[in-house]
Scaffold this motif. Sequence first.
Motif: not given
Length: 377
Positions: A214-225, A286-287
Amino acid sequence: MNPVVKAKPHILFLYSDTGGGHRAAAEAIIEAIHLEFPGQVTTEMVDIFLRYAPPPINLAPRIYPHLSQMPNVWEIGYHASDGRRRTRFAYTMIWPYVRNSLERLIANHPASLIVSVHQMINSPVSRTALAHGIPFVTVVTDLVSTHAAWYCTTADLVVVPTQAAFKRGLEMRMPGERMQVIGQPVADRFTLPPGDRIALRERLGWQQDLPTALLVGGGEGMGPLAGTALAINEARLPVQLVIVAGRNKQLRQQMEQHPWNIPVHIYGFVTEMPDFMRAADVLISKAGPGTISEAFIAGLPVILYSKMPGQEDGNVDFVVQEGAGVWAPRPQLAVDTLRTWLNFPETRRAAAINALRLARPDASRRIARLLVEKASL
Ligand code: UDP
C-alpha cells in the motif's frame, strides 16, 4: 454565560488542513468522545486558518501543498522558527494582527474547553482562552521531532504521543506535570479486530494471491511516491500495488496513464484507509505521524520513502530504531527492502511484530476522557 455551555460541556477543536493529519486527529478524538460519552458532550471543529486568521496567514492551507513539494524551503523555515525564543518573538510580533480575530472566534464559538491539534496556533489561542477563563489543551500530532511551537507554557495540558515528545516539551520549559504521554489519536475504525482479509480483498477488488504493498503520501499525495511505484513496477516484483494519491490529482492522473507490468489499483483520497491497511501486507509511505501510527495498529511493516524535513525527521528514526520499518529515500532502496521482505518473510514478520508493539490503539479514547474531564470542571 451561554446556556448551551451550561447544559453540556462544549469542546471546540481548532485544526487546519495543512496535510491530512491535523483533521484526522481532531476527528478521531471527537469520535472517541461521542463513543465514550454518548449525548453528554457537544463538539465542534473549526479550521482556524481558513475561518479566523487574517491575510496572509489564512493562505496557509492553500500554500502547504506547494510548500510540501519544496522540502528544502520547508526545512529552512522549520529550523529557522524552531526554538523557544524564536517562537516567542514570532508570536509577540503576530499578536496585534490576530487578537481581534481570536476574540471573534471566542464570541462565535462559546466553549467549555478549547483544544488545538495544530502547532502554529497555540500561543495566541492560549493567551485569548486564558483571558476568557476557558481551559486550553494542546494535542501534539507530531510523533518525535516536535516543533517548539507545540509547547505553550500557559496551556492547561499538552498531550504528547511519545516519550521523545515529552522530553522535547521539558526542553521547551513545559512543566512535566502539565504534559501527558498517551499516543497519537487515530480513528476508531483502525482499532477494530482485523476481520476477514479474504472478504476485504474481495470487496476491494484486489487479488487474493499476491502480497500487497500500500503506497500512501499523506493526505496530499506528497513526496516521490510516483518514482517509488514505478521502480517497483520496473523491478517486476511479485506484488500488487495499491496507490493512494490522496488529494494530488496530478499524481493520480500520472499513475492512471502509466502502462503497468504488475497489478495496480489506483485511488484518489480514500475514506477506507482502515480497511486498506487491514487488507495490505506492507505500507510504503511518507513519514506522516498519522499514517505511521495507523500502520502500527494494523501491524504493517513500513517502508518510508520521504519525510517533511525537520518535522518528520524523528518519525523516521523512531520507526527504524524500533525495528518497525526501513528508511528508503531512493526508489531503489524501497525496491531492495520490498524484495528482501518478499524473499525472507520472517524479516517482514519481525518488522510487523515491532510495529504492533508500538501501537497505541486506546489513545483517542484516553485523550477523550481527559478532555471531557477538563471540560466538565
Ligand atoms: N488519509 C486518508 N485518505 C487518503 C490519504 C490519507 O484518510 O487518501 C489519511 C491517513 O490515513 C492519515 C492522514 O490522512 O490519517 C494523513 O496524516 P499524516 O500525519 O500521515 O500525513 P499528513 O497528510 O498530515 O502530512
